[in-house]
Design a protein around this motif. Structure first.
Motif, mmCIF file in Angstrom:
data_model
loop_
_atom_site.group_PDB
_atom_site.id
_atom_site.type_symbol
_atom_site.label_atom_id
_atom_site.label_comp_id
_atom_site.label_asym_id
_atom_site.label_seq_id
_atom_site.Cartn_x
_atom_site.Cartn_y
_atom_site.Cartn_z
ATOM 1 N N CYS A 1 0.843 -1.194 0.000
ATOM 2 C CA CYS A 1 0.000 0.000 0.000
ATOM 3 C C CYS A 1 0.878 1.243 0.000
ATOM 4 C CB CYS A 1 -0.921 0.014 1.215
ATOM 5 S SG CYS A 1 -2.105 -1.363 1.282
ATOM 6 N N SER B 1 -1.132 7.771 -2.154
ATOM 7 C CA SER B 1 -1.197 8.267 -3.541
ATOM 8 C C SER B 1 -1.143 9.780 -3.594
ATOM 9 C CB SER B 1 -2.493 7.787 -4.210
ATOM 10 O OG SER B 1 -2.632 6.395 -4.101
ATOM 11 N N SER B 2 -1.980 10.452 -2.797
ATOM 12 C CA SER B 2 -2.033 11.912 -2.832
ATOM 13 C C SER B 2 -2.784 12.414 -1.616
ATOM 14 C CB SER B 2 -2.728 12.399 -4.119
ATOM 15 O OG SER B 2 -4.053 11.923 -4.171
ATOM 16 N N TYR C 1 -5.469 9.863 -0.060
ATOM 17 C CA TYR C 1 -5.771 8.753 -0.958
ATOM 18 C C TYR C 1 -4.680 7.689 -0.854
ATOM 19 C CZ TYR C 1 -9.434 11.660 -2.881
ATOM 20 O OH TYR C 1 -10.576 12.417 -3.015
ATOM 21 N N ILE C 2 -5.135 6.406 -0.687
ATOM 22 C CA ILE C 2 -4.214 5.278 -0.518
ATOM 23 C C ILE C 2 -4.503 4.259 -1.609
ATOM 24 C CG2 ILE C 2 -3.541 3.363 0.999
ATOM 25 C CD1 ILE C 2 -5.220 6.263 2.610
ATOM 26 N N THR C 3 -3.469 3.726 -2.228
ATOM 27 C CA THR C 3 -3.595 2.682 -3.244
ATOM 28 C C THR C 3 -2.910 1.415 -2.746
ATOM 29 O OG1 THR C 3 -3.638 4.289 -5.059
ATOM 30 C CG2 THR C 3 -3.065 2.009 -5.621
ATOM 31 N N THR D 1 -2.003 -2.746 -3.747
ATOM 32 C CA THR D 1 -1.809 -3.581 -4.918
ATOM 33 C C THR D 1 -1.518 -5.016 -4.494
ATOM 34 O OG1 THR D 1 -0.931 -1.696 -6.148
ATOM 35 C CG2 THR D 1 -0.471 -3.895 -7.035
ATOM 36 N N SER E 1 -5.128 -3.699 -8.351
ATOM 37 C CA SER E 1 -4.964 -2.495 -7.538
ATOM 38 C C SER E 1 -6.318 -1.863 -7.263
ATOM 39 C CB SER E 1 -4.051 -1.481 -8.236
ATOM 40 O OG SER E 1 -2.749 -1.987 -8.365
ATOM 41 N N GLU F 1 -8.033 1.782 -5.001
ATOM 42 C CA GLU F 1 -7.748 3.018 -4.265
ATOM 43 C C GLU F 1 -8.952 3.386 -3.410
ATOM 44 O OE1 GLU F 1 -5.592 7.018 -5.589
ATOM 45 O OE2 GLU F 1 -7.706 6.997 -6.211
#
Length: 502
Positions: free
Chosen positions: A356, A359-360, A399-401, A403, A407, A409
């Motif tokens: 994880c 992301s932003s 924001y978390i992604t 995989t 994937s 988010e």
């Protein structure tokens, strides 16, 4: 039987007609009820070795529709039984033929009897000496019929019997004669009630020679079992927990029938033969793609009737999921030390590992960070020395992604609380009450003072008042008036000592 017309009449009446002959079986095809009842080309010298074939022909394994009785109940002359709390067991005769010997397999469809008295009895079906079925029947006196719905499964050599707590109502005939006159019917007194599945030792029970009962029971071919359920495609997760239910199959057949199930021949699934529940026996392989499993199963009932079913099971892939997002947390703008906000949890059964990343952040800031633990969990932290200000930013969206095999988010909302706001002071309720009490007390004191002044003025004699002095009004000052009043009060106090105190 004088001619074929008589033979046809016998067959029309339901009598099964068969032939045993040295001639070919085809010579009797038009005469026998069925080709199964023809045994041709037999030698009398070898009849003993052919006896099992003869018996199976005369007494076929399937009852079709067979009546068991000594004499038809409606025309039988009977006497009343005097036994009570009594059980009867219509055992097969040890010698010769038997009116009640169940030689075929099928289902009990009806019971006819003639009651000499009114009452009730519990009809029972025994397999050897184990009770496999029972039901209570009420007798009103005379001839009557009881129909079993659903029919009751009967196996070859099962025994019919009954129990009566009161006086047995079924009529009986003693000193019966003939080849079918029962000699070995078992009777036991003080039997008591039993439950299905109970064992009872009938071997020590007394016998009733030359005694028959006004009873007739009919056994027909058993119902062929039929599967229901499990025919539609079934979809399960490839990460399904071991022991979980998959589907249920059920069978429709005669009441009390016993079944023999075939093995599913599958290393992952098993069936409960009592309930028909199919469940997962071992973990399924995680393939990441849909995988079909085909199960076939067959069953045989106690009369060797069979049924089968095919079950189609398909696994689906459990997608990657961030299980505890989206969500939100709150933190005060006075916090500036490192703080764990949430531990993110992600799962992907088909993935060997899950990672994880952050992301932003909106609006952009360096106040937060994500520590990935590489096992499907990650910690979201407020950094040490963070500068939070409610007046500038009231909330952040992070924001978390994550995989795995794929994937996905999601986001975390961080709400900032304003810790600089002071709350106006509110006077407590008790304080307001105290003020009211205090003001009230001062008012009481002032009222008392005014009351005393009035009393003083009201009790002063006119003669005691000093005569008016001629004074120049222009020379008087307010202080003179006050001094004059004080003198009057002082004199009044001296003369009225003891009247009261101010």
């Amino acid at each position: 039987m004088s001619d074929q017309t008589s033979l046809n009449a016998i067959k029309a009446a339901g009598v099964k007609v068969g032939f045993i002959s040295k001639l070919s079986a085809t010579d009797y095809t038009s005469y026998a009820s069925d080709s199964r009842y023809i045994l041709g080309g037999i030698s009398w010298a070898t009849l003993d070795s052919d006896l099992p074939t003869v018996i199976s022909m005369i007494c076929p394994p399937y009852c079709e529709s067979f009546d068991f009785y000594y004499e038809l109940p409606n025309s039988m002359a009977v006497i009343a039984d005097t036994n009570s709390n009594v059980g009867y067991y219509l055992i097969s005769e040890s010698k010769g033929p038997s009116a009640y010997n169940i030689h075929c397999c099928g289902a009990l469809s009806s019971l006819e009897f003639k009651a000499a008295t009114s009452g009730s009895f519990v009809l029972q079906v025994w397999r050897a000496e184990y009770l496999i079925y029972q039901t209570t029947i009420t007798a009103t006196g005379g001839y009557q019929t009881h129909v079993f719905s659903p029919k009751v499964a009967i196996a070859m050599s099962d025994i019919i019997g009954w129990y009566s707590a009161g006086v047995n109502p079924i009529g009986m005939a003693t000193s019966c004669v003939g080849d079918l006159c029962p000699q070995d019917i078992k009777i036991v007194t003080d039997m008591g009630s039993l439950s299905v599945g109970d064992f009872y030792d009938w071997s020590s029970a007394s016998t009733m020679p030359d005694t028959a009962f006004a009873i007739k029971f009919t056994i027909v071919n058993g119902t062929v079992p039929t599967f229901s359920g499990g025919s539609s495609p079934i979809s399960i997760s490839e990460s399904l927990t071991v022991g979980s239910s998959v589907t249920v199959v059920s069978l429709t057949d005669d009441f009390g029938d016993q079944f023999m199930f075939s093995d599913l021949i599958n290393p992952y699934f098993e069936i409960n033969q009592t309930t028909g529940l199919i469940s997962l026996m071992t973990s399924l392989p995680v393939t990441g793609v849909e995988t079909p499993y085909f199960l076939t199963m067959s069953v045989m009932d106690s009369c060797f009737n069979t049924a089968s079913i095919a079950i189609n099971i398909t696994t689906f892939v459990q997608p990657l999921a961030i299980n505890n997002l989206p969500t939100e947390v709150e933190i005060g703008d006075d916090v500036s030390f490192e703080t764990l906000l949430i531990v993110i949890n992600a799962t992907d059964p088909a993935a060997d590992s899950i990672s994880c990343i952050l992301s932003s952040i909106l609006p952009n800031t360096t106040n937060f960070r994500l520590d990935d633990y590489l096992n499907g969990t990650a910690g979201m932290f407020l950094n040490a020395g963070a500068a939070l200000d409610f007046k500038t930013v009231e909330e952040y969206k992070i924001y978390i992604t994550c995989t795995g095999t794929s994937s996905t988010e999601s986001f975390l909302t961080v709400r900032i609380l304003d810790k600089s706001v002071t709350t106006p002071y509110t006077v407590p309720a008790w304080a307001a009450g105290a003020i009211v009490v205090s003001v009230g007390s001062v008012g009481v004191v002032l009222a008392m003072v005014c009351f005393l002044i009035v009393v003083i003025l009201a009790t002063t004699d006119e003669a005691e008042v000093m005569p008016p002095m001629e004074e120049d009004e222009n020379d008087k000052t307010p202080l003179d008036d006050v001094a004059q009043m004080c003198k009057i009060i002082d004199r009044w106090e001296a003369e009225q000592e003891g009247v009261g105190e101010i």
